[in-house]
Enzyme design. Structure first.
Site, PDB file in Angstrom:
ATOM      1  CE1 TYR A  35      -4.160  -2.372   5.237  1.00 63.34           C
ATOM      2  CE2 TYR A  35      -3.311  -0.161   4.870  1.00 63.34           C
ATOM      3  CZ  TYR A  35      -3.836  -1.342   4.370  1.00 63.34           C
ATOM      4  OH  TYR A  35      -4.020  -1.488   3.013  1.00 63.34           O
ATOM      5  CB  SER A  64      -0.869   0.012   1.265  1.00 65.56           C
ATOM      6  OG  SER A  64      -1.514   1.262   1.416  1.00 65.56           O
TER       7      SER A  64
HETATM    8  N1  LIG Z   1      -8.665  -0.587  -1.312  1.00 71.29           N
HETATM    9  C1  LIG Z   1      -7.649   0.237  -1.088  1.00 71.29           C
HETATM   10  O1  LIG Z   1      -7.824   1.465  -1.102  1.00 71.29           O
HETATM   11  C2  LIG Z   1      -6.270  -0.323  -0.842  1.00 71.29           C
HETATM   12  C3  LIG Z   1      -5.227   0.597  -0.759  1.00 71.29           C
HETATM   13  C4  LIG Z   1      -3.950   0.129  -0.534  1.00 71.29           C
HETATM   14  C5  LIG Z   1      -3.711  -1.232  -0.423  1.00 71.29           C
HETATM   15  N2  LIG Z   1      -4.745  -2.108  -0.507  1.00 71.29           N
HETATM   16  C6  LIG Z   1      -4.424  -3.522  -0.369  1.00 71.29           C
HETATM   17  O2  LIG Z   1      -4.989  -4.258  -1.434  1.00 71.29           O
HETATM   18  C7  LIG Z   1      -5.264  -5.595  -0.988  1.00 71.29           C
HETATM   19  C8  LIG Z   1      -6.697  -5.940  -1.320  1.00 71.29           C
HETATM   20  O3  LIG Z   1      -7.559  -5.070  -0.598  1.00 71.29           O
HETATM   21  P1  LIG Z   1      -9.037  -4.709  -1.088  1.00 71.29           P
HETATM   22  O4  LIG Z   1      -9.140  -3.251  -1.116  1.00 71.29           O
HETATM   23  O5  LIG Z   1      -9.366  -5.515  -2.283  1.00 71.29           O
HETATM   24  O6  LIG Z   1      -9.852  -5.189   0.207  1.00 71.29           O
HETATM   25  P2  LIG Z   1     -11.150  -6.078   0.375  1.00 71.29           P
HETATM   26  O7  LIG Z   1     -11.558  -5.901   1.785  1.00 71.29           O
HETATM   27  O8  LIG Z   1     -12.122  -5.796  -0.705  1.00 71.29           O
HETATM   28  O9  LIG Z   1     -10.581  -7.574   0.147  1.00 71.29           O
HETATM   29  C9  LIG Z   1      -9.712  -8.172   1.070  1.00 71.29           C
HETATM   30  C10 LIG Z   1      -9.996  -9.659   1.076  1.00 71.29           C
HETATM   31  O10 LIG Z   1      -9.093 -10.283   2.006  1.00 71.29           O
HETATM   32  C11 LIG Z   1      -9.831 -11.303   2.674  1.00 71.29           C
HETATM   33  N3  LIG Z   1      -9.269 -11.636   3.971  1.00 71.29           N
HETATM   34  C12 LIG Z   1      -9.259 -10.865   5.093  1.00 71.29           C
HETATM   35  N4  LIG Z   1      -8.741 -11.553   6.116  1.00 71.29           N
HETATM   36  C13 LIG Z   1      -8.412 -12.790   5.647  1.00 71.29           C
HETATM   37  C14 LIG Z   1      -7.849 -13.945   6.250  1.00 71.29           C
HETATM   38  N5  LIG Z   1      -7.541 -13.982   7.547  1.00 71.29           N
HETATM   39  N6  LIG Z   1      -7.641 -15.014   5.466  1.00 71.29           N
HETATM   40  C15 LIG Z   1      -7.980 -15.010   4.159  1.00 71.29           C
HETATM   41  N7  LIG Z   1      -8.520 -13.942   3.539  1.00 71.29           N
HETATM   42  C16 LIG Z   1      -8.742 -12.846   4.286  1.00 71.29           C
HETATM   43  C17 LIG Z   1     -11.224 -10.694   2.856  1.00 71.29           C
HETATM   44  O11 LIG Z   1     -12.199 -11.694   3.151  1.00 71.29           O
HETATM   45  C18 LIG Z   1     -11.427 -10.002   1.523  1.00 71.29           C
HETATM   46  O12 LIG Z   1     -12.057 -10.855   0.580  1.00 71.29           O
HETATM   47  C19 LIG Z   1      -4.946  -5.619   0.508  1.00 71.29           C
HETATM   48  O13 LIG Z   1      -3.670  -6.183   0.700  1.00 71.29           O
HETATM   49  C20 LIG Z   1      -4.965  -4.156   0.890  1.00 71.29           C
HETATM   50  O14 LIG Z   1      -4.168  -3.901   2.018  1.00 71.29           O
HETATM   51  C21 LIG Z   1      -6.022  -1.682  -0.712  1.00 71.29           C
END
Ligand SMILES: NC(=O)c1ccc[n+]([C@@H]2O[C@H](COP(=O)([O-])OP(=O)(O)OC[C@H]3O[C@@H](n4cnc5c(N)ncnc54)[C@H](O)[C@@H]3O)[C@@H](O)[C@H]2O)c1
Length: 261
Positions: free
Chosen positions: A166, A152
């Site tokens: 985080y 991130s």
């Molecule tokens: N959305 C944003 O703005 C953003 C920004 C920076 C980084 N990210 C990163 O992108 C990645 C995806 O995030 P996203 O935005 O798609 O989030 P999201 O919440 O839509 O998806 C995350 C997924 O991870 C799964 N998950 C959570 N805990 C788990 C566990 N213990 N075991 C297995 N699966 C688990 C959840 O069930 C979910 O399906 C993450 O690593 C997040 O940190 C997202």
């Protein structure tokens, strides 16, 4: 002719030249958001995708939509991470690509962050990436492969307010990527990272309702909007593909220019 959509890719063009056809891939966090978009695009590009998540419902929907194999697992447990790689590869399978996208975000001021929550964030976001890299590297050792760790921009700019634990996990993810890129290079395993900025997913929208959410990105991101999960997925496909054959230890920002400020 209508203008091309910024988020949809026709299956026939999705994998052109990327060298993903027939590749064995594991994608975590695949029930939602970025992981889900990545699993879908990899499957469209011809990869044999094993989608992993703790949420069974989202995985079942993805399996129907994209034809992926699925494994329901809580990846905070390192033993579950090892089991996922063993099950995904099976006795005769082959693992070429690992995409570590699963994570949770909790916005809690440091004064209120108890040890249990700290450990939960470390276990879900960072220890899972470490344990999956360890198991995947062993499975890839005979033939090489590509690992993509989703980090991130929070690793570099502190992220959203009250997200210290985080942001630390995401800084750890970048360090893991760089260390393993060097360590696994002799085995032909490339390790790269992708750093999303604000992306329109359930996690990305956490804590800020409309219209403030849209206004925030309009005001703070040079491209004047949040990103779409498919845009991050395309960057992940790129670094997982033959087009990125010369890359390892690289961390690619997908943030609409946010880090320029
Ligand atoms: N959305 C944003 O703005 C953003 C920004 C920076 C980084 N990210 C990163 O992108 C990645 C995806 O995030 P996203 O935005 O798609 O989030 P999201 O919440 O839509 O998806 C995350 C997924 O991870 C799964 N998950 C959570 N805990 C788990 C566990 N213990 N075991 C297995 N699966 C688990 C959840 O069930 C979910 O399906 C993450 O690593 C997040 O940190 C997202």
């Amino acid at each position: 002719m209508s203008a091309p959509s910024s988020t949809s890719v026709a299956p026939a063009e999705a994998g052109a030249g990327l060298g993903l056809d027939g590749r064995g891939a594991i994608v975590t966090g695949a029930a939602s958001g970025i992981g889900r978009a990545t699993a879908r695009l990899l499957a469209e590009a011809g990869a044999r995708v094993c989608a992993v998540d703790v949420e069974a419902g989202g995985l079942a929907a993805l399996a129907t939509e994209a034809g992926c194999a699925t494994i329901v697992a809580d990846l905070s447990d390192p033993a579950a991470c090892a089991r996922v790689v063993a099950e995904a590869t099976g006795p005769h399978g082959r693992l070429d690509i690992l995409v570590n996208a699963a994570a949770i975000l909790r916005r809690v001021a440091i004064a209120d962050m108890d040890d249990a929550l700290w450990h939960r964030l470390m276990d879900v976001n960072l220890r899972s990436q470490f344990a999956l890299c360890r198991a995947a590297a062993a499975a890839m050792r005979p033939h090489g492969g590509r690992i993509v760790n989703v980090s991130s921009t929070a690793a570099f700019n502190g992220g959203a307010k009250n997200s210290s634990a985080y942001a630390i996990t995401k800084g750890g993810s970048v360090a893991l990527t760089r260390v393993l890129a060097r360590e696994l290079a002799p085995q032909g395993i490339a390790v790269n990272g992708v750093c999303p900025g604000g992306i329109d997913t359930p996690m990305g929208r956490q804590g800020l309702p409309e219209p403030e959410w849209s206004r925030h990105y309009e005001a703070n991101v040079p491209l004047r909007r949040a990103g779409q999960p498919e845009e991050v997925a395309r960057a992940i496909l790129f670094v997982a593909s033959e087009w990125a054959a010369g890359l390892s230890g690289h961390v690619l920002d997908v943030e609409g220019g946010l880090m320029l400020r």
